[in-house]
Design a protein around this motif. Structure first.
Motif, mmCIF file in Angstrom:
data_model
loop_
_atom_site.group_PDB
_atom_site.id
_atom_site.type_symbol
_atom_site.label_atom_id
_atom_site.label_comp_id
_atom_site.label_asym_id
_atom_site.label_seq_id
_atom_site.Cartn_x
_atom_site.Cartn_y
_atom_site.Cartn_z
ATOM 1 N N GLY A 89 0.794 -1.196 0.224
ATOM 2 C CA GLY A 89 -0.224 -0.343 0.103
ATOM 3 C C GLY A 89 0.944 1.282 0.460
ATOM 4 N N THR A 90 0.184 2.296 -0.603
ATOM 5 C CA THR A 90 0.884 3.885 0.198
ATOM 6 C C THR A 90 1.248 3.683 1.282
ATOM 7 N N PHE A 91 0.414 3.024 2.253
ATOM 8 C CA PHE A 91 0.240 3.866 3.421
ATOM 9 C C PHE A 91 0.539 4.981 4.009
ATOM 10 N N ASP A 92 -0.364 6.303 3.190
ATOM 11 C CA ASP A 92 0.205 7.935 3.251
ATOM 12 C C ASP A 92 -1.345 8.285 4.673
ATOM 13 N N PRO A 93 -1.730 8.284 5.762
ATOM 14 C CA PRO A 93 -0.903 6.952 6.585
ATOM 15 C C PRO A 93 -0.834 6.119 6.498
ATOM 16 N N PRO A 94 0.203 5.157 7.082
ATOM 17 C CA PRO A 94 -1.109 3.539 8.035
ATOM 18 C C PRO A 94 -2.165 4.027 8.652
ATOM 19 N N HIS A 95 -3.241 3.191 9.304
ATOM 20 C CA HIS A 95 -3.645 3.767 9.450
ATOM 21 C C HIS A 95 -4.818 2.140 10.924
ATOM 22 N N ILE A 96 -5.600 3.083 11.549
ATOM 23 C CA ILE A 96 -5.939 0.995 11.691
ATOM 24 C C ILE A 96 -6.329 0.251 11.393
ATOM 25 N N GLY A 97 -7.162 0.782 10.271
ATOM 26 C CA GLY A 97 -8.221 -0.025 9.802
ATOM 27 C C GLY A 97 -6.736 -0.960 8.695
ATOM 28 N N HIS A 98 -5.342 -0.549 8.298
ATOM 29 C CA HIS A 98 -4.848 -1.541 7.667
ATOM 30 C C HIS A 98 -4.151 -2.480 8.739
ATOM 31 N N LEU A 99 -4.099 -1.614 10.223
ATOM 32 C CA LEU A 99 -3.756 -3.380 11.570
ATOM 33 C C LEU A 99 -4.729 -4.129 11.591
ATOM 34 N N VAL A 100 -5.965 -3.664 11.489
ATOM 35 C CA VAL A 100 -7.076 -4.254 11.978
ATOM 36 C C VAL A 100 -6.995 -5.508 10.349
ATOM 37 N N VAL A 156 4.609 3.468 9.015
ATOM 38 C CA VAL A 156 4.283 1.524 9.106
ATOM 39 C C VAL A 156 5.892 1.404 9.929
ATOM 40 N N GLU A 157 6.454 1.981 10.202
ATOM 41 C CA GLU A 157 7.749 0.884 11.033
ATOM 42 C C GLU A 157 7.104 1.504 12.177
ATOM 43 N N ALA A 158 6.912 3.014 12.713
ATOM 44 C CA ALA A 158 6.257 3.536 14.261
ATOM 45 C C ALA A 158 4.948 2.590 14.265
ATOM 46 N N ALA A 159 3.761 2.058 12.807
ATOM 47 C CA ALA A 159 2.731 1.768 13.916
ATOM 48 C C ALA A 159 2.676 0.201 13.847
ATOM 49 N N VAL A 160 3.945 -0.547 13.295
ATOM 50 C CA VAL A 160 3.784 -2.015 13.446
ATOM 51 C C VAL A 160 4.705 -2.123 14.542
ATOM 52 N N SER A 161 5.416 -1.563 15.540
ATOM 53 C CA SER A 161 6.559 -1.712 16.437
ATOM 54 C C SER A 161 6.240 -2.578 17.263
ATOM 55 N N ASP A 162 5.215 -2.308 18.371
ATOM 56 C CA ASP A 162 5.224 -3.443 19.050
ATOM 57 C C ASP A 162 3.947 -4.813 18.493
ATOM 58 N N VAL A 163 3.630 -4.641 17.332
ATOM 59 C CA VAL A 163 2.701 -5.703 17.251
ATOM 60 C C VAL A 163 3.209 -6.391 16.312
ATOM 61 N N PRO A 164 2.918 -8.505 17.013
ATOM 62 C CA PRO A 164 3.457 -9.755 16.866
ATOM 63 C C PRO A 164 3.566 -10.047 15.467
ATOM 64 N N GLY A 165 3.790 -10.261 14.797
ATOM 65 C CA GLY A 165 3.944 -11.043 13.210
ATOM 66 C C GLY A 165 3.490 -10.108 12.368
ATOM 67 N N LEU A 166 3.404 -8.647 12.617
ATOM 68 C CA LEU A 166 3.195 -7.789 11.407
ATOM 69 C C LEU A 166 4.883 -7.024 10.598
ATOM 70 N N GLU A 167 5.162 -6.614 9.834
ATOM 71 C CA GLU A 167 7.039 -6.014 9.735
ATOM 72 C C GLU A 167 6.437 -5.678 8.428
ATOM 73 N N PRO A 168 7.366 -4.215 8.691
ATOM 74 C CA PRO A 168 7.114 -3.403 8.239
ATOM 75 C C PRO A 168 8.276 -3.901 6.866
ATOM 76 N N SER A 169 8.129 -3.256 5.540
ATOM 77 C CA SER A 169 8.290 -3.876 4.493
ATOM 78 C C SER A 169 9.130 -2.619 3.209
ATOM 79 N N ARG A 170 11.018 -2.711 3.061
ATOM 80 C CA ARG A 170 10.898 -1.321 2.257
ATOM 81 C C ARG A 170 11.328 -2.141 0.921
ATOM 82 N N ILE A 171 10.917 -3.504 0.114
ATOM 83 C CA ILE A 171 11.563 -4.329 -0.511
ATOM 84 C C ILE A 171 11.565 -3.370 -2.021
#
Length: 198
Positions: A11-22, A63-78
């Motif tokens: 995604g663009t994640f501009d910004p990442p929000h709770i809908g993305h995380l859920v 995205v790094e800030a959003a998922v920093s403490d969420v197990p199993g979710l990781e930011p990717s810069r690929i």
């Protein structure tokens, strides 16, 4: 032999929000995925010219800030590291080149899934991954395009959150609380994002 079941949520994640995380958390749970990568588009080909997009590194920071403490979710810069326009076919090929034993799951909203036939090198996407379709508010149910797709539907809670609205909220000085994580709010403020535009 499958080395891991890996979700790709681009995604663009501009910004990442709770809908993305859920969405990411629920898909990971329902499909027993080992990890879900939130893949930040470098230059999202479908949005080029439609609006100003924040710098890729700033979107990755959020995205790094959003998922920093969420197990199993990781930011990717690929896709950022690949440069240029971001295409799912390239990302899947790169992830399989790293580990051919991976089973890949591309996570899409129903609206994006409906547009699959227009994707660049869509046949490669079909061959390399299972498409996971989540319902988004106001979107009609997507049906698989012809051609033998591996296709799974996952229901997630309906949350009326839009990145467009969030950007406008910053412009208007309205709160972002509970729509994005407080870490993302801090990141937006630190980077000075969205002040000048909607």
């Amino acid at each position: 032999m499958t080395s891991e079941r890996l979700g790709i949520f681009g995604g663009t994640f501009d910004p990442p929000h709770i809908g993305h995380l859920v969405t990411a958390v629920n898909v990971r749970h329902e499909l027993a995925l080992d990890r879900v990568l939130l893949v930040v588009n470098n230059v999202p080909w479908q949005k080029v010219g439609s609006r100003a997009i924040s710098a890729a590194e700033d979107r990755l920071r959020m995205v790094e800030a959003a998922v920093s403490d969420v197990p199993g979710l990781e930011p990717s810069r690929i896709e950022i590291d690949a440069g240029g326009l971001s295409y799912t076919a390239d990302t899947l090929a790169a992830l399989l080149a790293e580990d051919p034993g991976r089973e890949l799951f591309v996570i899409l909203g129903a609206d994006a899934a409906s547009g699959l036939p227009s994707w660049e090198r869509v046949d490669e996407v079909r061959e390399q991954a299972t498409v996971v379709v989540v319902e988004r508010p106001g979107a009609r149910r997507a049906t698989p395009p012809p051609g033998g797709w591996r296709w799974v539907e996952v229901e997630v809670p309906h949350l009326e959150v839009s990145s467009t609205d969030l950007r406008q909220r910053v412009v208007d000085g309205r709160p972002l609380d509970y729509l994005v994580t407080h870490e993302v709010v801090d990141c937006i403020e630190e980077l000075g994002l969205y002040r000048e535009r909607g």
